[in-house]
Design a protein around this motif. Structure first.
Motif, PDB file in Angstrom:
ATOM      1  N   ARG A  97      -2.811  -0.806  -8.468  1.00  0.00           N
ATOM      2  CA  ARG A  97      -3.594  -0.730  -7.236  1.00  0.00           C
ATOM      3  C   ARG A  97      -3.029  -1.650  -6.156  1.00  0.00           C
ATOM      4  NH1 ARG A  97      -7.805  -2.222  -9.330  1.00  0.00           N
ATOM      5  NH2 ARG A  97      -7.975  -4.396  -8.705  1.00  0.00           N
ATOM      6  N   ASN A 144       0.444  -0.519  -4.735  1.00  0.00           N
ATOM      7  CA  ASN A 144       0.345   0.640  -3.848  1.00  0.00           C
ATOM      8  C   ASN A 144      -0.418   0.314  -2.576  1.00  0.00           C
ATOM      9  OD1 ASN A 144       1.502   3.341  -4.858  1.00  0.00           O
ATOM     10  ND2 ASN A 144       0.589   2.500  -6.720  1.00  0.00           N
ATOM     11  N   ARG A 145      -1.512  -0.416  -2.708  1.00  0.00           N
ATOM     12  CA  ARG A 145      -2.363  -0.687  -1.546  1.00  0.00           C
ATOM     13  C   ARG A 145      -1.643  -1.559  -0.515  1.00  0.00           C
ATOM     14  NH1 ARG A 145      -8.019  -3.012  -3.157  1.00  0.00           N
ATOM     15  NH2 ARG A 145      -8.693  -0.839  -3.346  1.00  0.00           N
ATOM     16  N   THR A 146      -0.962  -2.582  -0.980  1.00  0.00           N
ATOM     17  CA  THR A 146      -0.269  -3.491  -0.063  1.00  0.00           C
ATOM     18  C   THR A 146       1.039  -2.904   0.437  1.00  0.00           C
ATOM     19  OG1 THR A 146       0.893  -4.569  -1.882  1.00  0.00           O
ATOM     20  CG2 THR A 146      -1.223  -5.538  -1.195  1.00  0.00           C
ATOM     21  N   ARG A 147       1.581  -1.938  -0.316  1.00  0.00           N
ATOM     22  CA  ARG A 147       2.901  -1.323  -0.073  1.00  0.00           C
ATOM     23  C   ARG A 147       4.041  -2.196  -0.592  1.00  0.00           C
ATOM     24  NH1 ARG A 147      -1.004   1.495   1.401  1.00  0.00           N
ATOM     25  NH2 ARG A 147      -0.987   2.907   3.219  1.00  0.00           N
ATOM     26  N   GLN A 162       5.323   1.093  -4.042  1.00  0.00           N
ATOM     27  CA  GLN A 162       4.501   2.283  -4.213  1.00  0.00           C
ATOM     28  C   GLN A 162       5.085   3.200  -5.281  1.00  0.00           C
ATOM     29  OE1 GLN A 162       4.415   2.978   0.283  1.00  0.00           O
ATOM     30  NE2 GLN A 162       2.402   3.726  -0.333  1.00  0.00           N
ATOM     31  N   CYS A 183      -8.146  -8.445  -4.332  1.00  0.00           N
ATOM     32  CA  CYS A 183      -7.853  -7.059  -3.947  1.00  0.00           C
ATOM     33  C   CYS A 183      -8.524  -6.106  -4.935  1.00  0.00           C
ATOM     34  CB  CYS A 183      -6.339  -6.839  -3.899  1.00  0.00           C
ATOM     35  SG  CYS A 183      -5.844  -5.354  -3.000  1.00  0.00           S
ATOM     36  N   CYS A 229     -10.591  -8.573   1.823  1.00  0.00           N
ATOM     37  CA  CYS A 229      -9.484  -8.823   2.746  1.00  0.00           C
ATOM     38  C   CYS A 229      -9.718 -10.058   3.615  1.00  0.00           C
ATOM     39  CB  CYS A 229      -9.260  -7.604   3.640  1.00  0.00           C
ATOM     40  SG  CYS A 229      -8.922  -6.062   2.737  1.00  0.00           S
ATOM     41  N   CYS A 232       0.006  -7.629   4.290  1.00  0.00           N
ATOM     42  CA  CYS A 232      -0.372  -6.387   3.614  1.00  0.00           C
ATOM     43  C   CYS A 232      -0.315  -5.226   4.597  1.00  0.00           C
ATOM     44  CB  CYS A 232      -1.789  -6.541   3.046  1.00  0.00           C
ATOM     45  SG  CYS A 232      -2.517  -5.010   2.437  1.00  0.00           S
ATOM     46  N   HIS A 250      -1.759  -2.224   4.078  1.00  0.00           N
ATOM     47  CA  HIS A 250      -2.883  -1.302   3.912  1.00  0.00           C
ATOM     48  C   HIS A 250      -3.559  -1.108   5.273  1.00  0.00           C
ATOM     49  CE1 HIS A 250      -5.995   0.901   1.906  1.00  0.00           C
ATOM     50  NE2 HIS A 250      -6.942   0.069   2.301  1.00  0.00           N
TER      51      HIS A 250
END
Length: 214
Positions: A143, A146-149, A152, A187, A194, A203, A205
């Protein structure tokens, strides 16, 4: 996400927690392996409560093998899926005794040949017990990555491979712990916090969570 951002993210996480480690309680590589096997679909707290009862009585493969499946179940019955976990752990202990002189092997291939040990568990043991720069991708790390990049991917293996390519070498050994703790306490899945995240400005996102109203 560019390399500079990734470096700064891990530099900040390291500054906040210079020596991260697992929240599972263990004293030897075997105790760690046993705890990780028991932790599937269970909380670290629940596993620790069970192993505090188990390890003083049986903390080696031979000792758990002597307990047998039914004996082991009495110590771990508070953990979800305890019956199948007891079978897997006893069979793992048998193989460790018969093929590895009761020691936890230090190669991925040998670890993954043990019952109930997949890639994620092998990575945890290699990293936490033996200091290898592996990254075990669980739901938290999947998670957060992917969320923060940061990295991915469509599945845990893709994320792991991209993390290994993209995390700067100086942070790679501890990246697993920083990411899992970040996902567990900040997170979060349903509502990422956040407003108190130390890497929120880095981040990528798009939908940052606002602070709760007082």
């Amino acid at each position: 996400m560019n390399a500079g951002k990734r470096h700064e993210i891990f530099a900040r996480l390291r500054a906040l927690n210079p020596e991260p480690t697992t929240e599972l309680e263990y004293g030897t590589p075997f105790e760690l392996l046993a705890a990780v096997l028991l932790s599937a679909q269970a909380t670290d707290r629940g596993v620790n409560e069970a192993t505090r009862r188990l390890f003083p009585v049986a903390s080696t493969p031979a000792a758990i093998l002597a307990l047998g499946v039914e004996g082991l179940e009495q110590y771990i019955r508070t953990i979800g899926l305890y019956r199948s976990k007891a079978r897997h752990l006893v069979e793992t202990c048998r193989l460790l005794v018969e093929h590895h002189d009761g020691e936890v092997p230090r190669t991925r291939e040998a670890l993954e040949a043990l019952p109930g040990v997949g890639r994620k568990t092998a990575n945890v043991v290699l990293n936490t017990a033996f200091g290898e720069p592996t990254i075990a991708v669980d739901t938290h790390i999947f998670r957060v990555s992917n969320r923060t990049r940061i990295a991915q991917g469509r599945n845990p293996l893709e994320v792991e491979q991209r993390l290994l390519r993209n995390v700067p070498a100086e942070f790679r050994r501890d990246a697993h712990h920083w990411l899992i703790l970040h996902g567990r306490y900040i997170c979060k899945a349903r509502r990422p916090e956040c407003w108190r995240c130390p890497i929120a400005d880095l981040c990528e996102h798009p939908d940052k969570t606002p602070p709760p109203r007082s």
